[in-house]
Design a protein around this motif. Sequence first.
Motif, PDB file in Angstrom:
ATOM      1  N   ASP A  58      -1.465  10.319   5.511  1.00  0.00           N
ATOM      2  CA  ASP A  58      -2.100  11.587   4.843  1.00  0.00           C
ATOM      3  C   ASP A  58      -3.475  11.753   4.341  1.00  0.00           C
ATOM      4  O   ASP A  58      -3.917  10.788   3.915  1.00  0.00           O
ATOM      5  CB  ASP A  58      -0.901  11.886   3.544  1.00  0.00           C
ATOM      6  N   ALA A  59      -3.948  12.840   4.718  1.00  0.00           N
ATOM      7  CA  ALA A  59      -5.208  13.071   4.527  1.00  0.00           C
ATOM      8  C   ALA A  59      -6.093  12.963   3.197  1.00  0.00           C
ATOM      9  O   ALA A  59      -6.798  12.556   2.757  1.00  0.00           O
ATOM     10  CB  ALA A  59      -5.625  14.673   5.097  1.00  0.00           C
ATOM     11  N   ASP A  60      -5.136  13.488   2.185  1.00  0.00           N
ATOM     12  CA  ASP A  60      -5.526  13.426   0.711  1.00  0.00           C
ATOM     13  C   ASP A  60      -5.260  11.876   0.273  1.00  0.00           C
ATOM     14  O   ASP A  60      -6.371  11.670  -0.533  1.00  0.00           O
ATOM     15  CB  ASP A  60      -4.602  14.307   0.033  1.00  0.00           C
ATOM     16  N   LEU A  61      -4.135  11.333   0.775  1.00  0.00           N
ATOM     17  CA  LEU A  61      -4.186   9.811   0.416  1.00  0.00           C
ATOM     18  C   LEU A  61      -5.295   9.069   1.008  1.00  0.00           C
ATOM     19  O   LEU A  61      -5.689   8.093   0.411  1.00  0.00           O
ATOM     20  CB  LEU A  61      -2.875   9.563   0.590  1.00  0.00           C
ATOM     21  N   ARG A  62      -5.563   9.237   2.152  1.00  0.00           N
ATOM     22  CA  ARG A  62      -6.208   8.381   2.999  1.00  0.00           C
ATOM     23  C   ARG A  62      -7.867   8.334   2.191  1.00  0.00           C
ATOM     24  O   ARG A  62      -8.422   7.406   2.414  1.00  0.00           O
ATOM     25  CB  ARG A  62      -6.423   9.045   4.373  1.00  0.00           C
ATOM     26  N   LYS A  63      -8.499   9.655   1.835  1.00  0.00           N
ATOM     27  CA  LYS A  63      -9.577   9.431   1.361  1.00  0.00           C
ATOM     28  C   LYS A  63      -9.776   8.723  -0.072  1.00  0.00           C
ATOM     29  O   LYS A  63     -10.705   8.140  -0.162  1.00  0.00           O
ATOM     30  CB  LYS A  63     -10.073  10.899   1.003  1.00  0.00           C
ATOM     31  N   SER A  64      -8.647   8.688  -0.794  1.00  0.00           N
ATOM     32  CA  SER A  64      -8.620   8.263  -2.172  1.00  0.00           C
ATOM     33  C   SER A  64      -8.412   6.676  -2.366  1.00  0.00           C
ATOM     34  O   SER A  64      -8.442   6.064  -3.180  1.00  0.00           O
ATOM     35  CB  SER A  64      -7.868   9.168  -3.075  1.00  0.00           C
ATOM     36  N   LEU A  65      -7.687   6.191  -1.169  1.00  0.00           N
ATOM     37  CA  LEU A  65      -7.191   4.960  -0.889  1.00  0.00           C
ATOM     38  C   LEU A  65      -8.160   3.910  -0.476  1.00  0.00           C
ATOM     39  O   LEU A  65      -8.801   4.300   0.411  1.00  0.00           O
ATOM     40  CB  LEU A  65      -5.949   4.651  -0.678  1.00  0.00           C
ATOM     41  N   LYS A  66      -8.272   2.638  -1.182  1.00  0.00           N
ATOM     42  CA  LYS A  66      -9.288   1.422  -0.441  1.00  0.00           C
ATOM     43  C   LYS A  66      -8.773   1.125   0.589  1.00  0.00           C
ATOM     44  O   LYS A  66      -9.373   0.810   1.644  1.00  0.00           O
ATOM     45  CB  LYS A  66      -9.495   0.636  -1.555  1.00  0.00           C
ATOM     46  N   SER A  67      -7.421   0.725   0.541  1.00  0.00           N
ATOM     47  CA  SER A  67      -6.422   0.051   1.848  1.00  0.00           C
ATOM     48  C   SER A  67      -5.304   0.597   1.872  1.00  0.00           C
ATOM     49  O   SER A  67      -4.752   1.298   0.877  1.00  0.00           O
ATOM     50  CB  SER A  67      -6.426  -1.209   1.679  1.00  0.00           C
ATOM     51  N   GLY A  68      -4.738   0.720   2.987  1.00  0.00           N
ATOM     52  CA  GLY A  68      -3.212   1.389   3.124  1.00  0.00           C
ATOM     53  C   GLY A  68      -2.107   0.373   3.061  1.00  0.00           C
ATOM     54  O   GLY A  68      -1.027   0.711   3.078  1.00  0.00           O
ATOM     55  N   ALA A  69      -2.592  -0.873   3.066  1.00  0.00           N
ATOM     56  CA  ALA A  69      -1.673  -1.863   2.916  1.00  0.00           C
ATOM     57  C   ALA A  69      -1.628  -2.637   1.473  1.00  0.00           C
ATOM     58  O   ALA A  69      -1.299  -3.797   1.768  1.00  0.00           O
ATOM     59  CB  ALA A  69      -2.010  -2.784   4.206  1.00  0.00           C
ATOM     60  N   ASP A  70      -1.831  -1.988   0.399  1.00  0.00           N
ATOM     61  CA  ASP A  70      -1.734  -2.719  -0.775  1.00  0.00           C
ATOM     62  C   ASP A  70      -0.702  -2.046  -1.760  1.00  0.00           C
ATOM     63  O   ASP A  70      -0.209  -1.079  -1.327  1.00  0.00           O
ATOM     64  CB  ASP A  70      -2.980  -3.141  -1.338  1.00  0.00           C
ATOM     65  N   ILE A  71      -0.442  -2.718  -2.891  1.00  0.00           N
ATOM     66  CA  ILE A  71       0.489  -2.272  -3.740  1.00  0.00           C
ATOM     67  C   ILE A  71       0.021  -0.840  -4.497  1.00  0.00           C
ATOM     68  O   ILE A  71       0.861  -0.025  -4.588  1.00  0.00           O
ATOM     69  CB  ILE A  71       0.942  -3.225  -5.082  1.00  0.00           C
ATOM     70  N   ASN A  72      -1.329  -0.561  -4.416  1.00  0.00           N
ATOM     71  CA  ASN A  72      -1.860   0.750  -5.098  1.00  0.00           C
ATOM     72  C   ASN A  72      -1.442   1.893  -4.048  1.00  0.00           C
ATOM     73  O   ASN A  72      -1.173   2.823  -4.639  1.00  0.00           O
ATOM     74  CB  ASN A  72      -3.362   0.566  -5.169  1.00  0.00           C
ATOM     75  N   ALA A  73      -1.459   1.296  -2.628  1.00  0.00           N
ATOM     76  CA  ALA A  73      -1.160   2.505  -1.551  1.00  0.00           C
ATOM     77  C   ALA A  73       0.151   2.905  -1.656  1.00  0.00           C
ATOM     78  O   ALA A  73       0.560   3.944  -1.603  1.00  0.00           O
ATOM     79  CB  ALA A  73      -1.535   2.182  -0.115  1.00  0.00           C
TER      80      ALA A  73
END
Length: 120
Positions: A58-73
């Motif tokens: 998702d566009a809003d999440l993609r900008k704020s996340l460092k990686s898409g494959a970790d627990i924070n994501a």
Amino acid sequence: MASNKQAVQRRAQRVRRQLKKVGNGRVRLSVYRSSKNIYAQLIDDAAGNTIASASTLDADLRKSLKSGADINAATAVGKLVAERASKAGIKEVVFDRGPYIFHGRVKALADAAREGGLTF
């Protein structure tokens, strides 16, 4: 001997078969985890359609996340899918972990969805 792909499909079907027994017509929160992203969607099996979805793409999440494959994501996706579910008027779901063990990213997504207001 079954291939790995067939074993994964069998595990996912076994989980879904158990969910149908205890689901009582509730909406299913399905999780898909890849090596780079995590996806969640709310599925109404009776009507056969997807009510809401969220992913690390998702566009809003993609900008704020460092990686898409970790627990924070996974936590961010869980919060987002819970927010979208509340907008759709859904509070109770049944959690479909698919072929994945309830651990790590899958557990983080589930915990965040619970904190966001979903009950399962």
